[in-house]
Design a protein around this motif. Structure first.
Motif, PDB file in Angstrom:
ATOM      1  N   VAL A 105       0.847  -1.199   0.000  1.00 23.66           N
ATOM      2  CA  VAL A 105       0.000   0.000   0.000  1.00 23.66           C
ATOM      3  C   VAL A 105       0.883   1.250   0.000  1.00 23.66           C
ATOM      4  N   ASP A 106       1.933   1.230   0.808  1.00 28.21           N
ATOM      5  CA  ASP A 106       2.841   2.379   0.843  1.00 28.21           C
ATOM      6  C   ASP A 106       3.483   2.625  -0.520  1.00 28.21           C
ATOM      7  N   GLU A 107       3.868   1.553  -1.199  1.00 30.03           N
ATOM      8  CA  GLU A 107       4.463   1.699  -2.537  1.00 30.03           C
ATOM      9  C   GLU A 107       3.475   2.338  -3.514  1.00 30.03           C
ATOM     10  N   LEU A 108       2.202   1.935  -3.432  1.00 29.86           N
ATOM     11  CA  LEU A 108       1.201   2.504  -4.341  1.00 29.86           C
ATOM     12  C   LEU A 108       0.946   3.977  -4.010  1.00 29.86           C
ATOM     13  N   ILE A 109       0.944   4.317  -2.737  1.00 24.54           N
ATOM     14  CA  ILE A 109       0.770   5.726  -2.348  1.00 24.54           C
ATOM     15  C   ILE A 109       1.853   6.583  -2.998  1.00 24.54           C
ATOM     16  N   ALA A 110       3.086   6.084  -2.976  1.00 25.68           N
ATOM     17  CA  ALA A 110       4.206   6.820  -3.575  1.00 25.68           C
ATOM     18  C   ALA A 110       4.041   6.913  -5.089  1.00 25.68           C
ATOM     19  N   THR A 111       3.567   5.838  -5.718  1.00 26.69           N
ATOM     20  CA  THR A 111       3.383   5.846  -7.175  1.00 26.69           C
ATOM     21  C   THR A 111       2.294   6.838  -7.586  1.00 26.69           C
ATOM     22  N   VAL A 112       1.196   6.859  -6.854  1.00 24.00           N
ATOM     23  CA  VAL A 112       0.107   7.793  -7.155  1.00 24.00           C
ATOM     24  C   VAL A 112       0.607   9.235  -7.078  1.00 24.00           C
ATOM     25  N   ARG A 113       1.363   9.521  -6.050  1.00 22.90           N
ATOM     26  CA  ARG A 113       1.904  10.878  -5.886  1.00 22.90           C
ATOM     27  C   ARG A 113       2.909  11.192  -6.989  1.00 22.90           C
ATOM     28  N   GLU A 114       3.725  10.222  -7.357  1.00 21.34           N
ATOM     29  CA  GLU A 114       4.798  10.439  -8.328  1.00 21.34           C
ATOM     30  C   GLU A 114       4.252  10.701  -9.734  1.00 21.34           C
ATOM     31  N   VAL A 115       3.204   9.976 -10.136  1.00 25.29           N
ATOM     32  CA  VAL A 115       2.698  10.130 -11.512  1.00 25.29           C
ATOM     33  C   VAL A 115       1.515  11.086 -11.586  1.00 25.29           C
ATOM     34  N   GLY A 116       1.086  11.621 -10.444  1.00 26.81           N
ATOM     35  CA  GLY A 116      -0.007  12.582 -10.444  1.00 26.81           C
ATOM     36  C   GLY A 116      -1.368  11.968 -10.747  1.00 26.81           C
ATOM     37  N   ALA A 117      -1.556  10.733 -10.287  1.00 29.49           N
ATOM     38  CA  ALA A 117      -2.830  10.057 -10.533  1.00 29.49           C
ATOM     39  C   ALA A 117      -3.918  10.575  -9.588  1.00 29.49           C
ATOM     40  N   SER A 118      -5.160  10.376  -9.976  1.00 29.23           N
ATOM     41  CA  SER A 118      -6.282  10.801  -9.141  1.00 29.23           C
ATOM     42  C   SER A 118      -6.547   9.811  -8.011  1.00 29.23           C
ATOM     43  N   ARG A 119      -6.182   8.567  -8.242  1.00 27.02           N
ATOM     44  CA  ARG A 119      -6.534   7.534  -7.281  1.00 27.02           C
ATOM     45  C   ARG A 119      -5.668   6.308  -7.481  1.00 27.02           C
ATOM     46  N   GLY A 120      -5.520   5.530  -6.412  1.00 28.57           N
ATOM     47  CA  GLY A 120      -4.788   4.276  -6.487  1.00 28.57           C
ATOM     48  C   GLY A 120      -5.634   3.128  -5.997  1.00 28.57           C
ATOM     49  N   VAL A 121      -5.501   1.969  -6.668  1.00 27.08           N
ATOM     50  CA  VAL A 121      -6.319   0.797  -6.351  1.00 27.08           C
ATOM     51  C   VAL A 121      -5.434  -0.444  -6.404  1.00 27.08           C
ATOM     52  N   ILE A 122      -5.668  -1.368  -5.481  1.00 29.54           N
ATOM     53  CA  ILE A 122      -4.983  -2.663  -5.509  1.00 29.54           C
ATOM     54  C   ILE A 122      -6.032  -3.767  -5.589  1.00 29.54           C
ATOM     55  N   PHE A 123      -5.834  -4.704  -6.516  1.00 28.54           N
ATOM     56  CA  PHE A 123      -6.677  -5.891  -6.629  1.00 28.54           C
ATOM     57  C   PHE A 123      -5.876  -7.107  -6.188  1.00 28.54           C
ATOM     58  N   SER A 124      -6.518  -8.000  -5.453  1.00 27.16           N
ATOM     59  CA  SER A 124      -5.858  -9.199  -4.945  1.00 27.16           C
ATOM     60  C   SER A 124      -6.831 -10.362  -4.957  1.00 27.16           C
ATOM     61  N   THR A 125      -6.292 -11.579  -5.051  1.00 21.90           N
ATOM     62  CA  THR A 125      -7.123 -12.776  -4.944  1.00 21.90           C
ATOM     63  C   THR A 125      -7.095 -13.360  -3.534  1.00 21.90           C
ATOM     64  N   LYS A 126      -6.183 -12.891  -2.687  1.00 26.02           N
ATOM     65  CA  LYS A 126      -6.027 -13.448  -1.340  1.00 26.02           C
ATOM     66  C   LYS A 126      -6.342 -12.445  -0.241  1.00 26.02           C
ATOM     67  N   GLY A 127      -6.807 -11.261  -0.598  1.00 28.76           N
ATOM     68  CA  GLY A 127      -7.192 -10.298   0.422  1.00 28.76           C
ATOM     69  C   GLY A 127      -6.015  -9.462   0.912  1.00 28.76           C
ATOM     70  N   PHE A 128      -6.197  -8.840   2.077  1.00 32.90           N
ATOM     71  CA  PHE A 128      -5.234  -7.859   2.574  1.00 32.90           C
ATOM     72  C   PHE A 128      -5.062  -8.013   4.085  1.00 32.90           C
ATOM     73  N   GLN A 129      -3.845  -7.768   4.549  1.00 33.31           N
ATOM     74  CA  GLN A 129      -3.599  -7.767   5.978  1.00 33.31           C
ATOM     75  C   GLN A 129      -4.262  -6.555   6.622  1.00 33.31           C
ATOM     76  N   SER A 130      -4.517  -6.630   7.924  1.00 33.77           N
ATOM     77  CA  SER A 130      -5.221  -5.555   8.622  1.00 33.77           C
ATOM     78  C   SER A 130      -4.455  -4.236   8.544  1.00 33.77           C
ATOM     79  N   GLY A 131      -3.120  -4.306   8.609  1.00 30.29           N
ATOM     80  CA  GLY A 131      -2.328  -3.087   8.523  1.00 30.29           C
ATOM     81  C   GLY A 131      -2.458  -2.423   7.164  1.00 30.29           C
TER      82      GLY A 131
END
Length: 354
Positions: free
Chosen positions: A76-102
């Motif tokens: 999630v932290d990596e995607l936050i940096a990518t969104v800021r770096e490329v000037g995107a409006s939003r960031g999204v992650i898709f997974s087949t196994k879900g996400f940790q609570s953190g």
């Protein structure tokens, strides 16, 4: 229809699936895109979704994680940096196994969307689920061998001793008087008694025709005896006929068939898209030979107990008309213990079957 395991063999296949999922016709979708960031460094984007509305230009960076374990906060932290770096409006992650609570907590704080892709549950398909398996019983009845034991004439005899009854046909019918019953013709009375008796004798259960066969036709025959408190009157010119007892046979025909439906049959895929931050579930589907994906909001209303359709249920349809009694004429009458049934009806007179 293919499931996720058939649609996706590796991370590249998962990226293609997520790209197709976004291709709803209202956005531009690109797969495996390289963008130059504000720092001058290149950023690889799994899926880039571009949407222009009026004066505004929106770019959504989508990361696809085809992993054996839930996605961590570091992703999630990596995607936050990518969104800021490329000037995107939003960031999204898709997974087949879900996400940790953190990862979920950090995404909620930073405005990142987290979606888990999975097969829809039965409730998300709409109960009883993807596969519907029901039994249909179509029921028809016939009436024959009408008898009037103990009948007598009062006053003049009728011109004809024959009663030309037309059971199951519209027409004026044979006028009668039955105190306490809302019937005007002998045909109406017999039809009503026959249907009440058949419904009382019928039990909704799957019929086993033997040898593992469950589709076919079952026939039965039983006798109906009607003894009103006062005799049924059949008026005629100069007198009337009195019927203290009416007997007739009823044939019961049950045509049993099976209804099997795969609700996914015409689809290339149907997927549940679970927002792990907001806990909202939507479905994404694409019909065979269609080039667009449709996103559906799920109805979260839970059916009341007993309201939801269940597989194995027997659907019953009573036909309005009457079958020819000839197909029941050779059958033995139902008799013996357990075959004499009380009729649960609103008739004020006594009627029984045997």
């Amino acid at each position: 229809m293919k499931g996720i395991e058939d649609l996706v063999q590796d991370w590249g296949g998962f990226e293609c699936l997520i790209a197709q999922l976004h291709d709803t016709g209202s956005v531009t979708v690109q797969h495996n895109v390289t963008l130059q960031g504000r720092s001058g460094a290149s950023r690889q984007i799994d899926v880039l979704v571009h949407h222009r509305e009026g004066l505004y230009d929106h770019r959504v960076v989508v990361e696809c994680k085809y992993r054996k374990r839930p996605v961590t906060r570091a992703h999630v932290d990596e995607l936050i940096a990518t969104v800021r770096e490329v000037g995107a409006s939003r960031g999204v992650i898709f997974s087949t196994k879900g996400f940790q609570s953190g990862a979920i907590a950090q995404a909620a704080h930073a405005g990142i969307s987290l979606f888990k892709i999975r097969e829809p549950t039965d409730a998300e398909w709409g109960l009883p689920g993807r596969h519907i398996d029901l039994w249909l019983q179509t029921i028809s009845i016939g009436v024959g061998e009408l008898r009037f034991p103990g009948s007598m004439a009062v006053g003049a005899l009728p011109e004809s001793a024959n009663l030309e009854l037309r059971i199951g046909f519209d027409g004026p019918g044979t006028p009668i008087v039955v105190p306490g019953l809302d019937v005007n013709t002998l045909e109406q009375l017999i039809e009503r008694l026959a249907r009440e008796s058949a419904r009382s004798a019928y039990e909704a259960r799957r019929i086993d025709f033997g040898g593992g066969v469950f589709t076919g036709v079952h026939r039965a025959r039983f006798q109906v005896n009607f003894t009103p408190k006062t005799p049924v009157e059949r008026p005629h010119v100069g007198g009337k006929l009195l019927f203290p007892r009416i007997e007739f046979d009823v044939g019961l025909r049950i045509d049993q068939g099976r209804i099997q439906i795969d609700r996914a049959e015409r689809y290339a895929f149907v997927l549940a898209v679970e927002d792990c931050v907001t806990k909202v579930v939507q479905t994404a589907s694409r019909a065979e030979n269609e080039g667009r994906t449709v996103i559906h909001e799920r109805d979260n209303e839970t059916p009341e107990p007993g309201e939801a359709l269940q597989n194995g249920t027997i659907a019953v349809m009573w036909l309005k008309g009457f079958a020819e009694f000839a197909e029941f004429a050779s059958l033995p009458k139902a008799d013996g213990p357990g075959k004499s049934l009380s009729i649960k009806s609103d008739l004020s007179a006594a009627a029984s079957t045997k």
